[in-house]
Design an enzyme around this catalytic site. Structure first.
Site, PDB file in Angstrom:
ATOM      1  N   LYS A   1       0.832  -1.203   0.000  1.00 26.04           N
ATOM      2  CA  LYS A   1       0.000   0.000   0.000  1.00 26.04           C
ATOM      3  C   LYS A   1       0.869   1.257   0.000  1.00 26.04           C
ATOM      4  CE  LYS A   1      -4.156  -1.936   2.046  1.00 26.04           C
ATOM      5  NZ  LYS A   1      -5.119  -1.928   3.154  1.00 26.04           N
TER       6      LYS A   1
ATOM      7  N   ARG B   1     -19.447 -10.423   8.853  1.00 25.37           N
ATOM      8  CA  ARG B   1     -18.622 -11.629   8.721  1.00 25.37           C
ATOM      9  C   ARG B   1     -18.664 -12.482   9.989  1.00 25.37           C
ATOM     10  NH1 ARG B   1     -13.457  -8.100   6.565  1.00 25.37           N
ATOM     11  NH2 ARG B   1     -14.440  -7.280   4.673  1.00 25.37           N
TER      12      ARG B   1
ATOM     13  N   GLU C   1     -12.690 -10.902  11.833  1.00 28.68           N
ATOM     14  CA  GLU C   1     -13.780 -10.417  12.690  1.00 28.68           C
ATOM     15  C   GLU C   1     -14.468 -11.548  13.454  1.00 28.68           C
ATOM     16  OE1 GLU C   1     -12.939  -7.405   9.601  1.00 28.68           O
ATOM     17  OE2 GLU C   1     -13.318  -9.569   9.530  1.00 28.68           O
TER      18      GLU C   1
END
Length: 340
Positions: free
Chosen positions: A2, A115, A87
């Site tokens: 990123k 999720r 999660e």
């Protein structure tokens, strides 16, 4: 990688994962408001509570800065766990902690919490594990688009037995709700709040806060406007304009979608004309919960209009999207006149 090729983003990928406008040469991010966000308000209250309670644990799924828990992690590194992009594991982990006497607060974005639906049902609600789920980014989030709008949580959470589901109207109520939730022993609590800066000095502060009790903010005999979360302020503005036009509206702030305050249901049924507004899908949401309560209490012959979202929502500025999808003062006024 990123931010590949941009030094500031490479060195701080979490900050530049999503960012406000920034100065290219320095990487300095512009801050749009001096008021704290809901996420920051939640985290600051959690820090204050944890100062006196080492049983409080912060749990996160790879979004510490987004949820505000990075500040909690710096202050209490031994009481914070980032489980990564998992999660479902965050929820199970918190359930285990709760069943061993700890007080876990799991901060997860609304759209990401989907999720972990099975884990909330099976490992939290079925076990009645007293965890706190801080449902961040509830409602329209703007430029992150269809995958990130938190428009389903009121619907998918309120179906679960044993789970209390709350939504504060501003950052001050959020902090009071967190205080209440951390001390709640009877089971799990979910608190849903938006991606936004707080109301600051424009907030309405009331005494004797009770998160399970609906609060009547304005009284009128012509129509009842029942709002939850930040839509309360939209409802109040609509009621102010309606009054100038000779229409007197009752406005209720319903802080708890589950359970729903029965006394409020009976009160608005006497008026007979009801509008609900929610930043959530209409199917199975807050307005549906109100309709169900009318049926449970044998209250019929009530005219009701539900304002909310029908379908997926695209990218856009938050205020523009709210206007487009009817979560506006103008649409409440329109519905009030039509129902009358």
């Amino acid at each position: 990688k990123k931010g590949h090729g941009y030094e500031f983003s490479e060195s701080c990928p979490d900050k530049f994962h999503f960012t406000n406008p920034f100065i290219l040469e320095s990487g300095k991010i512009e801050t749009p408001s001096a008021r704290p966000t809901y996420s920051q308000s939640m985290a600051s209250e959690l820090i204050e509570l944890a100062e006196n309670d080492k049983k409080i644990i912060g749990v996160n799924a790879a979004m510490p800065s987004g949820t505000g828990l990075d500040a909690f992690a710096r202050r209490f590194p031994e009481q914070f766990f980032d489980v990564g992009i998992a999660e479902s594991h965050a929820v199970v982990f918190a359930a285990g902690l709760a069943l061993q006497g700890f007080k876990p607060v799991v901060a997860i974005y609304s759209s990401f919490l989907q999720r972990a639906y099975d884990q909330i049902m099976h490992d939290v609600c079925l076990q009645n594990a007293p965890i706190v789920i801080a449902v961040d980014r509830g409602g329209i989030v703007g430029s992150d688009g269809p995958t990130h709008h938190g428009l389903l949580d009121l619907s998918y959470l309120r179906t679960l037995p044993n789970l209390v589901v709350l939504a504060p109207r501003d950052e001050f109520e959020l902090q009071k709700m967190l205080n209440y939730a951390v001390k709640y022993k009877k089971g799990p609590i979910a608190m849903r709040y938006p991606r936004a800066t707080g109301m600051g000095k424009n907030a309405i502060i009331t005494e004797n806060f009770n998160p399970i009790k609906a609060e009547k903010l304005v009284e009128g005999d012509d129509v009842a406007i029942i709002a939850i979360g930040t839509t309360v302020y939209t409802a109040l503005e609509a009621a102010k304009i309606l009054k100038k036009e000779g229409i007197c509206a009752t406005v209720y702030d319903v802080k708890s979608i589950k359970p729903i305050d029965k006394s409020m249901i009976i009160d608005v049924a006497k008026i007979g004309k009801v509008i609900t507004i929610e930043e959530n899908v209409l199917d199975g949401g807050f307005g549906s919960a109100i309709l169900e309560e009318f049926e449970k209490n044998n209250l019929y012959n009530i005219k009701i209009r539900r304002i909310g979202i029908d379908g997926f929502v695209e990218h856009g500025e938050i205020d523009e999207l709210k206007m487009k999808y009817g979560l506006s003062v103008e649409n409440i006024i329109k519905n009030a006149k039509e129902i009358l």
